[in-house]
Design a protein around this motif. Structure first.
Motif, PDB file in Angstrom:
ATOM      1  N   LEU A   4      -0.901   5.596   9.385  1.00 24.67           N
ATOM      2  CA  LEU A   4      -0.664   4.145   9.378  1.00 24.67           C
ATOM      3  C   LEU A   4       0.744   3.830   9.888  1.00 24.67           C
ATOM      4  CD1 LEU A   4      -2.218   3.262   5.879  1.00 24.67           C
ATOM      5  CD2 LEU A   4      -3.166   2.689   8.128  1.00 24.67           C
ATOM      6  N   VAL A  59      -1.833  -3.701   5.511  1.00 25.52           N
ATOM      7  CA  VAL A  59      -3.216  -3.242   5.750  1.00 25.52           C
ATOM      8  C   VAL A  59      -4.208  -4.316   5.299  1.00 25.52           C
ATOM      9  CG1 VAL A  59      -2.694  -0.767   5.600  1.00 25.52           C
ATOM     10  CG2 VAL A  59      -3.409  -1.991   3.533  1.00 25.52           C
ATOM     11  N   THR A  60      -3.676  -5.474   4.866  1.00 25.50           N
ATOM     12  CA  THR A  60      -4.579  -6.592   4.540  1.00 25.50           C
ATOM     13  C   THR A  60      -4.240  -7.743   5.508  1.00 25.50           C
ATOM     14  OG1 THR A  60      -3.129  -7.044   2.626  1.00 25.50           O
ATOM     15  CG2 THR A  60      -5.175  -5.865   2.189  1.00 25.50           C
ATOM     16  N   GLN A  66      -2.607  -4.035  10.288  1.00 26.55           N
ATOM     17  CA  GLN A  66      -3.374  -2.928  10.863  1.00 26.55           C
ATOM     18  C   GLN A  66      -4.643  -2.754  10.047  1.00 26.55           C
ATOM     19  OE1 GLN A  66      -1.132   0.798  10.311  1.00 26.55           O
ATOM     20  NE2 GLN A  66       0.000  -0.207   8.640  1.00 26.55           N
ATOM     21  N   LYS A  67      -5.671  -2.254  10.670  1.00 26.19           N
ATOM     22  CA  LYS A  67      -6.942  -2.067   9.974  1.00 26.19           C
ATOM     23  C   LYS A  67      -6.900  -0.768   9.183  1.00 26.19           C
ATOM     24  CE  LYS A  67     -10.322  -4.784  12.462  1.00 26.19           C
ATOM     25  NZ  LYS A  67      -9.687  -5.941  11.853  1.00 26.19           N
ATOM     26  N   HIS A  68      -7.418  -0.838   7.949  1.00 34.69           N
ATOM     27  CA  HIS A  68      -7.586   0.412   7.196  1.00 34.69           C
ATOM     28  C   HIS A  68      -8.883   0.334   6.415  1.00 34.69           C
ATOM     29  CE1 HIS A  68      -6.996   4.008   4.993  1.00 34.69           C
ATOM     30  NE2 HIS A  68      -7.200   3.358   3.862  1.00 34.69           N
ATOM     31  N   HIS A  90       0.841  -1.213   0.000  1.00 35.31           N
ATOM     32  CA  HIS A  90       0.000   0.000   0.000  1.00 35.31           C
ATOM     33  C   HIS A  90       0.868   1.251   0.000  1.00 35.31           C
ATOM     34  CE1 HIS A  90       0.917  -0.616   4.288  1.00 35.31           C
ATOM     35  NE2 HIS A  90       0.793   0.702   4.396  1.00 35.31           N
TER      36      HIS A  90
END
Ligand SMILES: O=C[C@H](O)[C@H](O)COP(=O)(O)O
Ligand SMILES: C=C(OP(=O)(O)O)C(=O)O
Length: 366
Positions: free
Chosen positions: A335, A341-342, A318-320, A71
């Motif tokens: 972030l 992020v997945t 991590q959540k996004h 990302h």
């Protein structure tokens, strides 16, 4: 009574398409960011090396490793620098190919990867996504790393596939005729994952379909819809990733899948994905799966041609959610740098340790 002709009528029956925005054509992007001669040579040589490992002619282990998704290209390149050094160190035992995944299939909804939404904010600036992905791939390839990706949107392959040395079709699209046809025309070896329900047969069917010549609709480099005729991809192979019924990396399911591939006239040597349903998406468990596979490889198990692993600079995920991004905000600054992020990834230190273990396993088997 007046007669209304079809052209006067102009009834718009497309009730749900909200907009169509043209992208640069593949030819335009390739002209802007071409593969140089030296790069092209390396990409093609890596494809041959992958082929040789898959067939068993080259006795090294194929290791497809890298972030679940990239990302942030800066963090992706920092990772690539470390991976390139480790790949060089273990080149006698391992053929390391970096996951450069820019398109993410989703179970329901979520961020669909950097090609689809490069600013991670739901703006879906795909022209910029394709350019950024291509820039990244050229830069990573310059480090001497062969690259791997999942082919998800059939059209995006025209923009990116010339830089790729190994490809995957994911568990959610293995049964799709569109993806099997696409693979039949791709120049690199491509692995099909077993289905999310654990079905291996759909991936065997996929390998058979992809290895046959196909005719289908696609786009030309000039961006025109076209009839595409392909020769068939004889390097289609199987990837075991576990399924709804549990993992499938143990000796028995691997041997069964390998035998089923052989009966279907396909390559019996398989790739085992240590992540996804083989690890329950736990990056800690992923390390344990790799260690178990390394033991079998060291003991001389020849059915395993390669392993896949998800790894980034920082362990975990991590959540996004792009829907929660405020307009104009600097997404990356919110972030953690270098963290997925997945799906959860192993951190770099653990990954480097596991590469050592895998290289040791290959040496032990010799
Ligand atoms: O590899 C990534 C994910 O497993 C895949 O894209 C599905 O993700 P999701 O179930 O979070 O949508
Ligand atoms: C989406 C992936 O895997 P799967 O298709 O096995 O879920 C992946 O490897 O990123």
């Amino acid at each position: 009574m007046s007669i209304v002709t079809a052209t006067e009528q102009r009834i718009n029956t497309n009730e749900r398409v909200l907009g169509i925005t043209e992208l640069p054509t593949p030819a335009e992007l390739l002209a802007e960011l071409p593969v140089g001669d030296a790069q092209g040579y390396r990409i093609m040589r890596a494809r041959q090396e992958v082929r040789a490992v898959l067939s068993g002619l080259d006795e090294r282990l194929l290791v497809i490793i890298g972030p679940c998704s990239i990302h942030d290209p800066a963090a992706g390149l920092e990772y690539a620098v470390s991976l390139a050094a480790a790949a060089k160190e273990h080149e006698g035992e391992l053929l390391v190919v970096m996951r450069s995944y820019f398109e993410k299939p989703r179970t329901t909804v979520g961020w669909k990867g950097l090609v689809n939404d490069p600013h991670l904010d739901g703006s879906h600036d795909m022209a910029s996504g394709l350019r950024t992905a291509r820039e990244f791939m050229l830069a990573a390839s310059d480090l001497g790393l062969p690259l791997a990706t999942e082919f998800l949107e059939p059209i995006s392959a025209q923009y990116l596939s010339d830089v790729i040395s190994w490809g995957a079709i994911g568990a959610r699209t293995t049964e799709s005729q569109t993806h099997r046809q696409l693979v039949s025309g791709l120049s690199m070896p491509v692995g099909f994952k077993n289905g999310t329900d654990g079905s291996v047969q759909v991936a065997i069917d996929a390998c058979q379909a992809a290895s046959a010549p196909q005719s289908f609709m696609g786009i030309s480099e000039e961006g025109r819809t076209s009839i595409v005729e392909t020769a068939g991809n004889q390097d289609a192979h199987l990837i075991l990733r576990g399924g709804a019924d549990g993992p499938n990396f143990a000796e028995e399911p691997v041997a069964q899948a390998s035998a089923a591939m052989e009966s279907a006239g396909m390559n019996p040597r398989v790739i085992v994905d240590a992540s996804h349903a083989n690890s329950g998406k736990s990056h800690v468990r992923q390390g344990e799966v790799i260690e178990a596979l390394a033991e079998r490889i060291a003991a001389g198990d020849h059915t395993i041609a390669g392993i896949m692993a998800e790894s980034f600079l920082v362990a975990g995920a991590q959540k996004h959610d792009p829907d929660l991004v405020a307009a104009g905000s600097d997404v990356l600054s919110h972030l953690t740098y270098g963290q997925s992020v997945t799906d959860a990834c192993m951190g770099w230190d653990k990954s480097a340790e596991l590469l050592e273990i895998l290289a040791g396993a290959v040496r032990a088997a010799r």
